[in-house]
Structure formats: structure tokens, C-alpha cells
Scaffold this motif. Structure first.
Motif, short mmCIF file in Angstrom:
data_model
loop_
_atom_site.label_atom_id
_atom_site.label_comp_id
_atom_site.label_asym_id
_atom_site.label_seq_id
_atom_site.Cartn_x
_atom_site.Cartn_y
_atom_site.Cartn_z
N ASP A 1 0.83 -1.20 0.00
CA ASP A 1 0.00 0.00 0.00
C ASP A 1 0.87 1.26 0.00
OD1 ASP A 1 -1.92 -1.92 0.36
OD2 ASP A 1 -2.51 -1.27 2.37
N ARG B 1 -5.00 1.00 -0.79
CA ARG B 1 -4.73 -0.39 -1.17
C ARG B 1 -4.88 -0.49 -2.69
NH1 ARG B 1 -7.19 -5.24 2.19
NH2 ARG B 1 -5.53 -4.45 3.54
N TRP B 2 -3.77 -0.72 -3.35
CA TRP B 2 -3.76 -0.73 -4.80
C TRP B 2 -4.47 -1.95 -5.39
CZ3 TRP B 2 -1.80 3.33 -7.48
CH2 TRP B 2 -0.90 4.19 -6.82
N ARG C 1 -4.48 5.85 3.56
CA ARG C 1 -3.77 4.66 3.08
C ARG C 1 -4.54 4.05 1.92
NH1 ARG C 1 -0.66 0.26 6.64
NH2 ARG C 1 -0.27 -1.33 5.05
#
Length: 374
Positions: A181, A298-299, A296
Motif C-alpha cells: 500500500d 490499497r492498490w 492509506r
């Protein structure tokens, strides 16, 4: 480095008529629902209107996330370049060529390839790095020295350039099943955590930024320095050194933000070394320790993040086995203006009418009470 800027830009909300989006966190991050494609924005009849709205949104929210993009890298570079042009960047500012990017790179010299394989190679030279992941926070791809070349590091800084970045877009093409991330932090909000006296003190200071780590890479045979021009006629030479204000005004929003980082900001020029080290350490702690000014991400495969480098910090999360999994992507980086501080600019919270944090309000109240009783 001090000047009065033009009036801040305002959103025209043309994007809202076509696409749904939502804030990810109260102070940072907006994500669009699936269906939006940057190619469609670039080719729309009113593309300038849409791109201007997108640029102002990014500058206000610091980072914007787009899922599952089918864009080419040429479209990615066109996108960030036009964001800068439509918000008034100098005509001499184009797309950045990083000092260590190979001119024979598959995607061209304007591409900054983010690769866990390359990170592993550099880690073998510079060591295993720090166990403190929070040392990875950086503005404009900066990372603390011990983590500068760790596996999967998003580790390219251009704050050593006289003309650094305004907008950047990163697309991740390959990623581990979990982890990897990226976190962003809001530099406007870091400024709003300063006491009025400390903020006023910092507003008169400048700092020296140096890219000595990249010169070390060349010395060790891992890179060849491109001595310019790296996207701007002012970004030339091999010294990789620039002086910028500690507090920077973003010309799009008119808001103040902290503009130092943990690696390439070597010294606050007007202070002694001990004083400078203490101030820089405190500012870094505000970035790393305030989770409420972070987001944050999360790809997913082919996701794109677009952010304003003038008013943000970011760091990759190296929480996966880089020997087993590959994290790979490309970043396109637009160049903006020479950083400056506008003494009549405002803080983000002041401009938006957002109350100060409870701790800061209590501090202000105590000062007012002491003044009244004096």
C-alpha cells in the motif's frame, strides 16, 4: 521566495455531473467510483473544463484515486502536464526527467519506473535500512537515508531541483496479493498543527535540499546522472541542490503547507545545525504520528493515484516478500513553479472554516486567558 500570488482557483464541479466520488478520509483523499477513465477526460469536448476541475480537486484533497485505468503512459504524462498548464504553471515547466532515469528507458526519459527489483539491488548497496517504517515519509518521493534504497521504495526526490513538481500520477501494473500500500499525508494539515508563534517563526525561514544520494549511486556505478535540462531550463547541472521556503504557499488553493522532508532537506539555513536538526525532527514527527491527516491506499492492478507534490508527503509500505512478489509501476511527474511563500495566504482550516484541533484550541484559549489576566 516571498511573493503575493494571484487569487486561488475554484472548482467548477463539471466532474460531478459525470462521475461519482467520495472522500476517503475527512482531511485527505478522494476516490472516484469505477467507470471514470483519464482517456475519456482527455478526449472530451470540454476536456479543459474537466481537467481544471480535477486539478483543483487534487490540490484541495491532496490525492485522488482512480481504479482500473486502461491508459497508456503517454496519456498519463499528458494528463499531469495539462493539470499543471491549466492551473498556471510556467511555460518553461514541462515533464520531469529524473537525474537517474536512463535515457534509453523503455517508456522514455519522462518515466520514473517504480520497481521492487530495482529496490532490492539498491538495498544491497545501502544496507537493510531502518526497522521504523515511519521513517519512509517523504514529499516528492523522499525517504529517510537508511530506507532510501530499500526494496520497493518509491524513492526519487526532486526537492533538490530549483523547480520541483506540482502534480504526479502513479500507475501500478503489478503488485503482490497483499501489501504494498501507499500512504499520503496532508502538508496543509501539518501546518495547521503548529502554534501561531511557531508557524510565524517558520514562515521566515528557508532550507537547503540536496540529492547527494543519487550522486552516490553514480559513484557506485548504479546510475548515470542526467545533468539537464530536466524538464525546466532551471533544473540543470550536477550539484542537485536547491533552496526553498520552509512554509510554501500552494498557488492553486492559496493554502500554506510545510515543505521539508527527512532526506533531502539538509539544513534550515537561518538556524544552527542543532536547532535545524531539532526543528526538522519535530516537523517529521507531525507527519508520521498524526494518523488523522493520513490516507492509506490499497492498490488494485492498473489503479492510478494523482497527487499534488507541493502539499503532500507519501511513503510505500514494504510489508511483503520482495524476493517472491513484484511491485511495478510508472510515475509521470509534472514540474510546477519555483516554491514561494505568500505572506497573505491562509491555512487550509482557516480558508474552509474548519475548527482547529481540540489540542490547538485549548492552547489558544490558554494564551488568550493568560493575556487577559496579565
Amino acid at each position: 521566495m516571498t511573493k503575493t500570488a494571484s487569487q486561488p482557483l475554484q472548482r467548477n464541479y463539471s466532474l460531478d455531473a459525470l462521475y461519482k466520488s467520495a472522500k476517503v478520509e475527512p482531511h485527505i483523499g478522494t476516490e472516484f467510483e469505477r467507470g471514470i477513465q483519464i482517456r475519456d477526460i482527455l478526449r472530451a469536448p470540454n476536456s479543459d473544463e474537466l481537467l481544471l476541475d480535477f486539478a483543483v480537486l487534487v490540490s484541495e484533497r491532496v490525492v485522488v484515486f482512480l481504479r482500473d485505468q486502461d491508459s497508456t503512459f503517454d496519456e498519463q504524462t499528458e494528463f499531469v502536464d495539462r493539470l499543471g498548464k491549466l492551473t498556471g504553471k510556467p511555460a518553461s515547466s514541462g515533464l520531469h526527467s529524473h537525474p537517474t532515469t536512463e535515457l534509453t528507458s523503455e517508456l522514455g526519459e519522462k518515466a520514473l519506473v517504480i520497481s521492487s527489483d530495482k529496490g532490492k539491488k539498491y538495498a544491497g548497496v545501502y544496507g537493510a535500512g531502518s526497522e521504523l517504517a515511519s521513517r519512509g515519509w517523504h514529499s516528492e518521493y523522499v525517504r529517510a537515508p537508511s530506507a532510501l534504497f530499500c526494496a520497493n521504495a518509491d524513492t526519487r526526490s526532486i526537492t533538490f531541483e530549483p523547480v520541483p513538481s506540482d502534480y504526479a500520477a502513479l500507475k501500478i501494473r503489478e503488485l503482490p496479493p497483499q501489501g504494498g500500500d501507499t500512504l499520503w499525508s496532508n502538508a496543509y494539515e501539518v501546518y495547521d498543527r503548529l502554534s501561531p508563534a511557531f508557524a510565524a517563526f517558520l514562515e521566515g525561514l528557508t532550507a537547503t535540499h540536496e540529492g547527494t544520494g543519487f550522486l552516490q549511486l553514480e559513484k557506485l556505478g548504479f546510475a548515470t546522472i542526467n545533468d539537464g535540462a530536466r524538464g525546466s531550463p532551471e533544473n540543470v547541472g550536477r550539484t542537485l541542490r536547491a533552496v526553498h521556503p520552509v512554509i510554501r504557499t500552494n498557488p492553486v488553493t492559496g493554502w500554506k503547507g510545510v515543505f521539508v522532508n527527512g532526506v533531502f532537506t539538509k539544513r534550515i539555513n537561518e538556524l544552527s545545525k542543532d536547532e535545524s536538526d531539532t526543528v526538522l525532527a519535530y516537523l517529521s514527527s507531525l507527519v508520521a504520528q498524526n494518523h488523522d491527516l493520513q490516507v492509506r491506499f490499497r492498490w488494485g492492478k492498473n489503479d492510478i493515484a494523482v497527487w499534488d507534490n507541493r502539499s503532500s508527503f507519501h511513503t510505500a509500505t514494504t510489508d511483503y516478500d520482495a524476493d517472491e512478489f513484484l511491485r511495478l509501476g510508472e510515475r509521470a511527474t509534472s514540474l510546477g513553479e519555483r516554491p514561494y511563500f505568500d505572506p497573505v495566504s491562509s491555512s487550509r482550516r482557516q480558508a474552509l472554516g474548519i475548527p482547529l484541533t481540540p489540542a490547538r484550541r485549548a492552547h489558544i484559549q490558554s494564551l488568550e486567558k493568560a493575556k487577559a489576566s496579565a
